[in-house]
Design a protein around this motif. Sequence first.
Motif, PDB file in Angstrom:
ATOM      1  N   UNK A  20      17.163  26.442  67.234  1.00 51.35           N
ATOM      2  CA  UNK A  20      17.796  26.447  65.903  1.00 51.35           C
ATOM      3  C   UNK A  20      18.784  25.290  65.761  1.00 51.35           C
ATOM      4  N   UNK A  21      19.582  25.052  66.791  1.00 50.20           N
ATOM      5  CA  UNK A  21      20.535  23.941  66.708  1.00 50.20           C
ATOM      6  C   UNK A  21      19.824  22.622  66.438  1.00 50.20           C
ATOM      7  N   UNK A  22      18.675  22.436  67.036  1.00 53.50           N
ATOM      8  CA  UNK A  22      17.958  21.170  66.899  1.00 53.50           C
ATOM      9  C   UNK A  22      17.213  21.069  65.574  1.00 53.50           C
ATOM     10  N   UNK A  23      16.689  22.204  65.058  1.00 53.22           N
ATOM     11  CA  UNK A  23      15.841  22.149  63.874  1.00 53.22           C
ATOM     12  C   UNK A  23      16.492  22.680  62.605  1.00 53.22           C
ATOM     13  N   UNK A  24      17.503  23.538  62.729  1.00 54.49           N
ATOM     14  CA  UNK A  24      18.172  24.059  61.547  1.00 54.49           C
ATOM     15  C   UNK A  24      17.421  25.161  60.828  1.00 54.49           C
ATOM     16  N   UNK A  25      16.388  25.720  61.448  1.00 59.01           N
ATOM     17  CA  UNK A  25      15.583  26.778  60.843  1.00 59.01           C
ATOM     18  C   UNK A  25      15.398  27.908  61.841  1.00 59.01           C
ATOM     19  N   UNK A  27      13.300  30.524  61.494  1.00 58.94           N
ATOM     20  CA  UNK A  27      11.883  30.837  61.627  1.00 58.94           C
ATOM     21  C   UNK A  27      11.164  29.810  62.512  1.00 58.94           C
ATOM     22  N   UNK A  28      11.462  28.537  62.319  1.00 55.06           N
ATOM     23  CA  UNK A  28      10.838  27.512  63.153  1.00 55.06           C
ATOM     24  C   UNK A  28      11.305  27.643  64.600  1.00 55.06           C
ATOM     25  N   UNK A  29      12.574  27.978  64.799  1.00 51.99           N
ATOM     26  CA  UNK A  29      13.089  28.152  66.153  1.00 51.99           C
ATOM     27  C   UNK A  29      12.342  29.268  66.875  1.00 51.99           C
ATOM     28  N   UNK A  30      12.123  30.368  66.194  1.00 55.27           N
ATOM     29  CA  UNK A  30      11.401  31.479  66.820  1.00 55.27           C
ATOM     30  C   UNK A  30       9.964  31.087  67.160  1.00 55.27           C
ATOM     31  N   UNK A  31       9.317  30.341  66.261  1.00 52.98           N
ATOM     32  CA  UNK A  31       7.946  29.890  66.531  1.00 52.98           C
ATOM     33  C   UNK A  31       7.905  28.960  67.741  1.00 52.98           C
ATOM     34  N   UNK A  32       8.897  28.077  67.847  1.00 49.41           N
ATOM     35  CA  UNK A  32       8.907  27.119  68.951  1.00 49.41           C
ATOM     36  C   UNK A  32       9.248  27.782  70.288  1.00 49.41           C
ATOM     37  N   UNK A  33      10.019  28.848  70.249  1.00 44.81           N
ATOM     38  CA  UNK A  33      10.262  29.588  71.489  1.00 44.81           C
ATOM     39  C   UNK A  33       8.977  30.293  71.931  1.00 44.81           C
ATOM     40  N   UNK A  34       8.200  30.762  70.980  1.00 43.20           N
ATOM     41  CA  UNK A  34       6.895  31.333  71.326  1.00 43.20           C
ATOM     42  C   UNK A  34       6.027  30.280  72.014  1.00 43.20           C
ATOM     43  N   UNK A  97      13.398  23.593  45.554  1.00 44.87           N
ATOM     44  CA  UNK A  97      12.656  24.276  46.604  1.00 44.87           C
ATOM     45  C   UNK A  97      11.834  23.316  47.457  1.00 44.87           C
ATOM     46  N   UNK A  98      11.759  22.052  47.044  1.00 38.13           N
ATOM     47  CA  UNK A  98      11.032  21.074  47.846  1.00 38.13           C
ATOM     48  C   UNK A  98      11.878  20.544  49.003  1.00 38.13           C
ATOM     49  N   UNK A  99      13.172  20.844  48.996  1.00 33.78           N
ATOM     50  CA  UNK A  99      14.056  20.408  50.075  1.00 33.78           C
ATOM     51  C   UNK A  99      14.022  21.461  51.189  1.00 33.78           C
ATOM     52  N   UNK A 100      13.797  21.069  52.449  1.00 33.43           N
ATOM     53  CA  UNK A 100      13.822  22.026  53.567  1.00 33.43           C
ATOM     54  C   UNK A 100      15.267  22.319  53.973  1.00 33.43           C
ATOM     55  N   UNK A 101      15.914  23.232  53.265  1.00 32.25           N
ATOM     56  CA  UNK A 101      17.344  23.464  53.441  1.00 32.25           C
ATOM     57  C   UNK A 101      17.675  24.033  54.821  1.00 32.25           C
ATOM     58  N   UNK A 102      18.858  23.699  55.294  1.00 29.22           N
ATOM     59  CA  UNK A 102      19.400  24.300  56.507  1.00 29.22           C
ATOM     60  C   UNK A 102      19.565  25.804  56.295  1.00 29.22           C
ATOM     61  N   UNK A 103      19.158  26.598  57.276  1.00 24.62           N
ATOM     62  CA  UNK A 103      19.273  28.050  57.188  1.00 24.62           C
ATOM     63  C   UNK A 103      20.472  28.553  57.990  1.00 24.62           C
ATOM     64  N   UNK A 104      21.058  29.675  57.566  1.00 22.49           N
ATOM     65  CA  UNK A 104      22.077  30.324  58.402  1.00 22.49           C
ATOM     66  C   UNK A 104      21.414  31.078  59.546  1.00 22.49           C
ATOM     67  N   UNK A 105      22.165  31.282  60.625  1.00 23.85           N
ATOM     68  CA  UNK A 105      21.633  31.976  61.807  1.00 23.85           C
ATOM     69  C   UNK A 105      22.302  33.333  61.950  1.00 23.85           C
ATOM     70  N   UNK A 106      21.542  34.437  61.954  1.00 23.66           N
ATOM     71  CA  UNK A 106      22.146  35.768  62.069  1.00 23.66           C
ATOM     72  C   UNK A 106      22.763  36.001  63.444  1.00 23.66           C
ATOM     73  N   UNK A 107      24.038  36.380  63.468  1.00 25.61           N
ATOM     74  CA  UNK A 107      24.701  36.658  64.737  1.00 25.61           C
ATOM     75  C   UNK A 107      24.004  37.780  65.505  1.00 25.61           C
ATOM     76  N   UNK A 108      23.385  38.709  64.790  1.00 29.01           N
ATOM     77  CA  UNK A 108      22.734  39.847  65.443  1.00 29.01           C
ATOM     78  C   UNK A 108      21.648  39.396  66.407  1.00 29.01           C
TER      79      UNK A 108
END
Length: 309
Positions: A20-25, A27-34, A97-108
């Motif tokens: 997440x730190x590297x990509x800012x997403x 969902x993408x972070x979870x996919x890349x950990x997979x 919506x065409x901008x890939x906005x930075x997402x917040x990261x849930x502390x949970x």
Amino acid sequence: MPDFAASTAAHRAELVVHCYRLLGSVHEAEDLVQETMLRAWRAWDSYDAARASVRTWLYRIATNVCLTALEGRARRPLPAGLGGPSDDPNAPLTPSFDVPWLQPFPDARLGDPAALAAARSGLRLAFVAAMQLLPARQRAVLVLRDVLEFSAAEVATMLGTTTASVNSALQRARAGVAGASADGLAETDGTVIDRYVQAFEAADVEALVSLLTDDVVLEMPPVPLWYRGATDYGRFMVRLFAMRGPHWRLMPSAANGQPTLAAYCRHDDVYRLHTLQLFTVRAGRVSHLVVFQDPALPELFGLPPVLAP
């Protein structure tokens, strides 16, 4: 040979944070950990504990998976990273919506409080946003060296480069995020947030403005519009309450190790989720507020989309 699942499971959550730190997403972070775990499983028979710990080995794989994913990828900004502030409180609130906005990261998703404390310094939204301005390899070096505290030699091995190259990249990366690093040390005291909730739920703009620093920043992705200064914040909030009405409920949430509120607006006799608000607090006042309006937020943060009256 140790069991793969037993040896790697404890590192999954921190690897999601790393990606997440590297990509800012998220969902993408979870996919890349997979993808990381799949590559690690395939290479498990060749893992050599004498050369690196399982954690270090997994970070090497995850970092290179992220670097590959970042090739040709647009950065994930916040609105302030795209242009200057607006001084028009009535400017159209047109989402991009065409901008890939930075997402917040849930502390949970960090698990226990100790994991949150360990991750907080490198998880603040301002720091992650500043990271997006860096070239991908500089991002990786900065996180591996300054946040995760791997040695220069370890990072050089992970990235297939030299220690001198790592040190050079680190110096440039530190300069690129200098201001954001200071913001990353902002306060977490909830007193001003409690007062903010009271003022917001009372639709009391004057009281809200009194809780802000003079140079407060308000951002509202996916709307590229943003404001600087308590005066313009107040003018915008007058507009918001006129548009949406004065009936709101703010519920505590948690993102990026920062004070966070979920804002619900009354509509058709129920309160519907409107935004997720992340706060930076300095000297007892709100200095930065990022207001996310994203249909993925209820699922991502486990928020109910509707509250009873």
